[in-house]
Structures are given as C-alpha cells and as structure tokens.
Design an enzyme around this catalytic site. Structure first.
Site, PDB file in Angstrom:
ATOM      1  N   ARG A 185      44.058  48.429  41.786  1.00 29.11           N
ATOM      2  CA  ARG A 185      44.476  47.622  42.940  1.00 29.11           C
ATOM      3  C   ARG A 185      44.909  46.205  42.547  1.00 29.11           C
ATOM      4  O   ARG A 185      45.426  45.460  43.353  1.00 29.11           O
ATOM      5  CB  ARG A 185      43.329  47.566  43.962  1.00 29.11           C
ATOM      6  CG  ARG A 185      43.112  48.888  44.669  1.00 29.11           C
ATOM      7  CD  ARG A 185      41.762  48.980  45.350  1.00 29.11           C
ATOM      8  NE  ARG A 185      40.683  49.226  44.399  1.00 29.11           N
ATOM      9  CZ  ARG A 185      39.405  49.358  44.734  1.00 29.11           C
ATOM     10  NH1 ARG A 185      39.054  49.239  45.997  1.00 29.11           N
ATOM     11  NH2 ARG A 185      38.491  49.595  43.807  1.00 29.11           N
ATOM     12  N   LEU A 213      29.462  47.450  33.638  1.00 29.83           N
ATOM     13  CA  LEU A 213      30.554  48.433  33.690  1.00 29.83           C
ATOM     14  C   LEU A 213      31.888  47.701  33.751  1.00 29.83           C
ATOM     15  O   LEU A 213      32.163  46.964  34.687  1.00 29.83           O
ATOM     16  CB  LEU A 213      30.392  49.336  34.917  1.00 29.83           C
ATOM     17  CG  LEU A 213      29.035  50.053  35.047  1.00 29.83           C
ATOM     18  CD1 LEU A 213      29.048  50.983  36.242  1.00 29.83           C
ATOM     19  CD2 LEU A 213      28.675  50.809  33.764  1.00 29.83           C
ATOM     20  N   GLU A 235      30.787  56.901  49.646  1.00 31.67           N
ATOM     21  CA  GLU A 235      31.939  56.079  49.273  1.00 31.67           C
ATOM     22  C   GLU A 235      32.939  56.015  50.426  1.00 31.67           C
ATOM     23  O   GLU A 235      33.072  56.974  51.190  1.00 31.67           O
ATOM     24  CB  GLU A 235      32.611  56.672  48.032  1.00 31.67           C
ATOM     25  CG  GLU A 235      31.767  56.557  46.785  1.00 31.67           C
ATOM     26  CD  GLU A 235      31.289  55.133  46.539  1.00 31.67           C
ATOM     27  OE1 GLU A 235      32.123  54.209  46.548  1.00 31.67           O
ATOM     28  OE2 GLU A 235      30.071  54.927  46.379  1.00 31.67           O
ATOM     29  N   ASN A 284      59.606  16.765  10.818  1.00 27.85           N
ATOM     30  CA  ASN A 284      58.612  17.464   9.995  1.00 27.85           C
ATOM     31  C   ASN A 284      59.058  18.856   9.598  1.00 27.85           C
ATOM     32  O   ASN A 284      58.487  19.461   8.708  1.00 27.85           O
ATOM     33  CB  ASN A 284      57.268  17.552  10.732  1.00 27.85           C
ATOM     34  CG  ASN A 284      57.378  18.257  12.074  1.00 27.85           C
ATOM     35  OD1 ASN A 284      58.448  18.324  12.660  1.00 27.85           O
ATOM     36  ND2 ASN A 284      56.268  18.771  12.542  1.00 27.85           N
ATOM     37  N   ASN A 301      26.665  48.909  49.909  1.00 30.28           N
ATOM     38  CA  ASN A 301      26.179  48.976  48.528  1.00 30.28           C
ATOM     39  C   ASN A 301      26.947  47.951  47.687  1.00 30.28           C
ATOM     40  O   ASN A 301      28.145  48.074  47.483  1.00 30.28           O
ATOM     41  CB  ASN A 301      26.427  50.389  47.972  1.00 30.28           C
ATOM     42  CG  ASN A 301      26.116  50.464  46.490  1.00 30.28           C
ATOM     43  OD1 ASN A 301      25.212  49.781  46.001  1.00 30.28           O
ATOM     44  ND2 ASN A 301      26.859  51.286  45.777  1.00 30.28           N
ATOM     45  N   ASN A 334      38.715  43.289  43.482  1.00 29.19           N
ATOM     46  CA  ASN A 334      39.508  44.513  43.403  1.00 29.19           C
ATOM     47  C   ASN A 334      40.994  44.232  43.551  1.00 29.19           C
ATOM     48  O   ASN A 334      41.818  45.027  43.124  1.00 29.19           O
ATOM     49  CB  ASN A 334      39.060  45.518  44.470  1.00 29.19           C
ATOM     50  CG  ASN A 334      37.643  46.026  44.186  1.00 29.19           C
ATOM     51  OD1 ASN A 334      37.300  46.320  43.040  1.00 29.19           O
ATOM     52  ND2 ASN A 334      36.828  46.098  45.208  1.00 29.19           N
ATOM     53  N   TYR A 386      58.182  11.584  19.001  1.00 34.40           N
ATOM     54  CA  TYR A 386      57.487  12.784  18.524  1.00 34.40           C
ATOM     55  C   TYR A 386      56.849  12.481  17.179  1.00 34.40           C
ATOM     56  O   TYR A 386      57.530  12.106  16.222  1.00 34.40           O
ATOM     57  CB  TYR A 386      58.460  13.964  18.370  1.00 34.40           C
ATOM     58  CG  TYR A 386      57.808  15.122  17.651  1.00 34.40           C
ATOM     59  CD1 TYR A 386      56.665  15.725  18.178  1.00 34.40           C
ATOM     60  CD2 TYR A 386      58.283  15.581  16.424  1.00 34.40           C
ATOM     61  CE1 TYR A 386      56.017  16.758  17.513  1.00 34.40           C
ATOM     62  CE2 TYR A 386      57.651  16.621  15.749  1.00 34.40           C
ATOM     63  CZ  TYR A 386      56.519  17.211  16.310  1.00 34.40           C
ATOM     64  OH  TYR A 386      55.875  18.219  15.647  1.00 34.40           O
TER      65      TYR A 386
HETATM   66  C1  UD1 Z   1      31.677  50.936  43.417  1.00 37.19           C
HETATM   67  C2  UD1 Z   1      30.630  51.795  44.110  1.00 37.19           C
HETATM   68  C3  UD1 Z   1      30.553  51.408  45.571  1.00 37.19           C
HETATM   69  C4  UD1 Z   1      30.209  49.948  45.663  1.00 37.19           C
HETATM   70  C5  UD1 Z   1      31.215  49.113  44.910  1.00 37.19           C
HETATM   71  C6  UD1 Z   1      30.763  47.669  44.852  1.00 37.19           C
HETATM   72  C7  UD1 Z   1      30.674  53.914  42.948  1.00 37.19           C
HETATM   73  C8  UD1 Z   1      31.091  55.331  42.978  1.00 37.19           C
HETATM   74  N1  UD1 Z   1      31.007  53.177  43.981  1.00 37.19           N
HETATM   75  O1  UD1 Z   1      32.933  51.206  44.035  1.00 37.19           O
HETATM   76  O2  UD1 Z   1      29.557  52.190  46.244  1.00 37.19           O
HETATM   77  O3  UD1 Z   1      30.164  49.564  47.019  1.00 37.19           O
HETATM   78  O4  UD1 Z   1      31.329  49.556  43.554  1.00 37.19           O
HETATM   79  O5  UD1 Z   1      31.730  46.904  44.208  1.00 37.19           O
HETATM   80  O6  UD1 Z   1      30.044  53.505  42.003  1.00 37.19           O
HETATM   81  N2  UD1 Z   1      34.161  51.485  35.988  1.00 37.19           N
HETATM   82  C9  UD1 Z   1      34.034  51.981  34.721  1.00 37.19           C
HETATM   83  N3  UD1 Z   1      34.462  53.234  34.441  1.00 37.19           N
HETATM   84  C10 UD1 Z   1      34.997  54.045  35.389  1.00 37.19           C
HETATM   85  C11 UD1 Z   1      35.121  53.524  36.695  1.00 37.19           C
HETATM   86  C12 UD1 Z   1      34.686  52.268  36.979  1.00 37.19           C
HETATM   87  O7  UD1 Z   1      33.559  51.280  33.824  1.00 37.19           O
HETATM   88  O8  UD1 Z   1      35.348  55.187  35.059  1.00 37.19           O
HETATM   89  C13 UD1 Z   1      33.717  50.122  36.273  1.00 37.19           C
HETATM   90  C14 UD1 Z   1      34.861  49.249  36.738  1.00 37.19           C
HETATM   91  O9  UD1 Z   1      35.469  48.586  35.641  1.00 37.19           O
HETATM   92  C15 UD1 Z   1      34.171  48.274  37.671  1.00 37.19           C
HETATM   93  C16 UD1 Z   1      32.958  49.036  38.157  1.00 37.19           C
HETATM   94  O10 UD1 Z   1      32.774  50.139  37.306  1.00 37.19           O
HETATM   95  O11 UD1 Z   1      33.756  47.111  36.972  1.00 37.19           O
HETATM   96  C17 UD1 Z   1      33.115  49.532  39.590  1.00 37.19           C
HETATM   97  O12 UD1 Z   1      34.273  50.306  39.655  1.00 37.19           O
HETATM   98  P1  UD1 Z   1      35.254  50.199  40.899  1.00 37.19           P
HETATM   99  O13 UD1 Z   1      36.376  51.152  40.694  1.00 37.19           O
HETATM  100  O14 UD1 Z   1      35.548  48.798  41.208  1.00 37.19           O
HETATM  101  O15 UD1 Z   1      34.295  50.845  42.008  1.00 37.19           O
HETATM  102  P2  UD1 Z   1      34.366  50.596  43.528  1.00 37.19           P
HETATM  103  O16 UD1 Z   1      35.408  51.467  44.113  1.00 37.19           O
HETATM  104  O17 UD1 Z   1      34.431  49.154  43.785  1.00 37.19           O
HETATM  105 MG    MG Z   2      34.856  47.351  42.619  1.00 41.50          MG
END
Ligand code: UD1
Ligand code: MG
Length: 457
Positions: free
Chosen positions: A15, A8, A154, A384, A169, A226, A364
């Site tokens: 942030r 993902l 969350e 050059n 998690n 983050n 140079y």
């Molecule tokens: C998420 C988890 C949380 C976990 C944490 C660990 C969820 C709801 N929460 O939170 O429980 O402890 O990761 O790091 O999953 N992303 C997408 N599309 C989106 C949103 C996010 O691709 O619409 C990707 C982001 O690029 C990232 C990853 O998903 O690589 C996680 O997203 P992030 O916003 O960092 O989630 P956390 O708040 O960290």
């Molecule tokens: Mg994250």
C-alpha cells in the site's frame, strides 16, 4: 526467565506503492526499521531479532550490527514470518515479544506492559489492543460476553457486523515460547494464502487457555504505517513531540510546525531554530546558536555561538562563533575553525579553514587548507580537479590575501602573508611574503619594484 524481542519487517508494504521496502521509509529522519530496533534494544533481555525478506539486502544494511536478522524468503504472512525466528530462538527464550516494524510511535512502556501482563497470565498469549473508530484496517477483536478474548478477525475476512467493531488488534504480542513454536507450525493457511499470526488467539482459546490484553494508553501509538498518509500522520506527531521536547529544554523553535529535527539530533540551550530548517542524522548543535531559516544540516557538529542562515551543511564541523550564509554550502569534510565567516554562495568541501578566515562571496574552496586570518576574495576558486581526473590539494598560509576572482590551479601552495591580484590564475607555488599577478600569474617579491619581477619561466 528471558524475553526475546522479534520485529516483523519482511512484508512488501504494497500500500506504500513504493520501490523502497516499507520499513526503509523515514519518519523524522529515521527509518521505520531503526525505530523498531532502537525500541527493541530498550526492552527484552537480548538484542532484537528482525525478520527481513522484501528488500532484504537494503534492510540488512540499515540494521547493520544493531540487531540479529533472519530471512523470510517468501512472504506468506505474519505467522509464517514468526516461524522463521524459531531456529534462532527455540530453547533460548521463555517469552517471545513480537511487533511489526511499521509502528514508529510504539513506546517501550507499552511493550513492557504487555510483557508484564504475560508474566501474570496462565495462558500463552497477551496482546495490545486499542479502542478507536479509526479502524485503519486493523484486525477486529471478538470477545465473549464477559469480555474475554475469543479471536481476531482480519478486516478482509470480516463480516458486516465484525467490521463495525472498534475493538482493535494493535499487532503487538507476548507469547509463551514453549507453547508458541509447536502451535505456529499448526497454523492453517487463510483464504488469502497467508498464515495469520492472529489465528493463534482462537487456537489458544480452543484449548481452554486464556488470552489477555492491555489497552494502549496513548492512541497515537497505534499509528502503523501502511500508506503515505499514515507516514505523514506519524511525522506530524513526532515533529510535535521532538520540537516541544527541545522547547522544554531551552531551545527556541519559532515555528514548530515547520521545523524538522530528527530524534538523533542534540541541541544546546538558548539556541534558536528558525522556520523551514532541517536538522538530521548525527547532528550536534551547541548553545546560543541561530540556525535557519531555510537551512539543512546533516551529520554536522556546530559548536556554541554559531550562526547558519539559509545554508546547507553536510558532515561539516564548525568551531565556536562560526558564521555561515546566507547561501553557504559546506560539504563533507569541511572544518571551519573558530570565528570563520563563509558568506554568500560560498562552497567548501574537504577543507580546513583556520581561525578567523573570511570567505565572503561566491567562492569555492575544495581539498584545501587555509591558514588563520586569511581573506578569500570574491569569486575565488581552488581548481582542484586536474586534467588527470584526480583531486589535488591547495595549501594557503596564514594572513594571505587572495584577490577577487583568483584561480588557484592545484596542487599549489600560497605562502604566508602573500597576496594574489584580482583575476590572477596561479599555476605555480607562491613563496611567503610575495604577490602573484596576471594570467598565468607572475610572482613579485614583496618590496621589489614592479619592473623587478621574477619572470615566470
Ligand atoms: C496485522 C495483523 C492485524 C493487525 C495489524 C496491526 C495479521 C494477520 N494481522 O495486519 O490483525 O491489526 O497488523 O498493524 O497479523 N510481515 C512479514 N512477513 C509477511 C507479512 C508481514 O514480516 O509475510 C510484517 C510486515 O513487514 C509488517 C508486519 O508484519 O511489519 C505486519 O504486516 P502487515 O501486512 O502490515 O499486516 P496488517 O495487514 O497490518
Ligand atoms: Mg500493518
């Protein structure tokens, strides 16, 4: 029975407070998304699928053909991100291994362990957990009295009691694919307007299915990026890992806290890397070299026995025994043959310097070919860049002596064994065995009297 890795990487990374997508920030000289893809290629049965969205085109460019990509046009949460993978993976994988692209320290061992846990799980989900008082905004795990997983809450949605839970998690999951796809489409949007992937845990439990976990071994693995602070934390861990790794292979790293070597770099034994040195990209350093202090080397190849001191090298190639610096700048396409010396404030670009060429001071050389054993005097310049705004070549033969402060106005050839006088401005080709002097330079045939010069017509 196949496992498909899904990364993902579509989120905004708010942030980070950055115009650059989060996954394109680098740690130890490599982008976060590249860490994730490289890891994905070592696990799973097929090439990873990366969900991209924010800054998609830039991320796609970096991923190139190392992985497949799928678009998440609107970023509506991690559950919504995984929904985008269904079209590609439905029917093609038994298990789906999912993790976030913001975890550069995650190991293959952990991914393999969560897949192994899922293989022995009757239920549809296995996930990676960690116990830590540094909660980093992670989702909290709710467990029954017997320890079985019930739900993930969350941080933004957690009550005071839940916030105190240090069972976390990590964000790495292995799902049973047949169960996953229909369940994803049933996810409800959260109060914050996102589809939480983590809600699948409670969904499985509600069906009486078991959710299993593995606890991560090494706490540094859970450093997800983050914020910029997390970036520096991950950098410190990787720096130590990489530098200690090289020391264990026979490379002297004098000050490992202040030496920056990308994971892609290779170094031969008995090489010494001095402080404040950056080795990046596809750099290869041979054995018995001394690199640094205060040097930057990107995408360059350095053969055995070279010395690079207080210098910058970019896409340069050095044969054995080359000596650069202090304060040399070798730009793209510099090729220095065996035993070349480029000294103080020398700049070379797109040029071949033959064996034993000496270029000691303030020169140079660009778009040039310099023959073996030629000496380039202080302050020499290959002009050059023509008035026509094109770059022109300078060709200098073997055993030439270029006098101090010579300007060679390209395109131009200086024949073998010729000389140029100090301060000469050479605008025409100089034949072999000749001397060129003056402004513009006149050619004197070697052996002729000074009064018997060829006139510059
Ligand atoms: C998420 C988890 C949380 C976990 C944490 C660990 C969820 C709801 N929460 O939170 O429980 O402890 O990761 O790091 O999953 N992303 C997408 N599309 C989106 C949103 C996010 O691709 O619409 C990707 C982001 O690029 C990232 C990853 O998903 O690589 C996680 O997203 P992030 O916003 O960092 O989630 P956390 O708040 O960290
Ligand atoms: Mg994250």
């Amino acid at each position: 029975m196949s496992t498909a890795p899904v990364i993902l990487a579509a989120g905004k990374g708010v942030r980070m407070c950055s115009s650059l997508p989060k996954v394109l920030h680098t740690v130890a000289g490599k982008t976060l998304v590249e860490y994730a893809v490289d890891l994905g290629r070592t696990v799973g049965d097929e090439s990873p699928l990366v969900v991209i969205g924010h800054g998609a085109e830039a991320v796609r460019k970096v991923v190139g053909d190392t992985a497949r990509v799928v678009m998440q046009a609107d970023q509506k949460g991690t559950g919504h991100a995984l929904m985008q993978a269904e079209a590609v993976l439905h029917g093609n994988a038994d298990r789906v291994l999912v993790w976030a692209a913001d975890m550069p320290l995650l190991s293959a061992k952990t991914l393999e362990a969560v897949v192994a846990r899922q293989l022995e799980n009757d239920g549809p989900i296995s996930l990676v957990t960690a116990v830590s008082d540094q909660k980093r905004g992670f989702g909290r795990l709710l467990r029954a009295d017997d320890g079985t997983l019930q739900a993930v809450v969350e941080q933004v949605d957690a009550n005071e009691h839940q916030l105190s839970i240090s069972d976390l998690n990590v964000g790495v999951y292995c799902f049973d694919a047949d169960w996953l796809w229909p369940e994803l489409s049933k996810l409800q949007v959260s109060a914050s307007g996102e589809y939480y992937l983590t809600d699948l845990v409670a969904a499985a439990v509600a069906q009486g299915r078991s959710v299993r976990d593995i606890v991560v071994d090494d706490p540094v693995e859970i450093i997800g990026i983050n914020t910029r602070v997390h970036l520096a934390e991950a950098e410190a861990v990787l720096r130590e890992r990489i530098n200690y790794g090289w020391m264990n292979k026979g490379v002297t790293v004098l000050d490992p806290d202040n030496t920056y070597i990308a994971s892609s770099v290779r170094i031969g034994s008995d090489t010494i890397v001095l402080p404040n040195t950056y080795l990046y990209g596809e750099t290869r350093v041979g054995s018995s070299c001394t690199i640094g202090p205060n040097s930057v080397v990107r995408d360059s190849v350095i053969a055995d026995g070279c010395r690079v001191e207080c210098s910058v090298l970019e896409k340069a190639t050095l044969e054995e025994g080359v000596d650069v610096g202090p304060f040399g700048h070798l730009r793209e396409g510099s090729y220095l043959a065996r035993g070349v010396h480029v000294g103080n404030f020398g700049e070379v670009k797109n040029s071949y310097l033959g064996p034993q060429v000496k270029m000691g001071h303030f020169s140079y050389v660009g778009d040039a070919r310099v023959g073996a054993r030629t000496n380039i005097g202080a302050g020499t310049i290959t002009c050059n860049y023509g008035a026509d705004k094109n770059k022109h070549r300078t060709v200098i033969g073997e055993d030439v002596f270029i006098g101090s402060d010579t300007m060679m106005v390209a395109p131009i050839c200086i024949g073998a064994r010729s000389r140029t006088g100090a301060g000469s401005v050479v605008t025409k080709d100089v034949p072999a065995d000749s001397t060129a002097v003056g402004v513009p330079a006149r050619i004197i045939k070697r052996g002729s009297a000074e009064g018997n010069q060829d006139d510059d017509d």
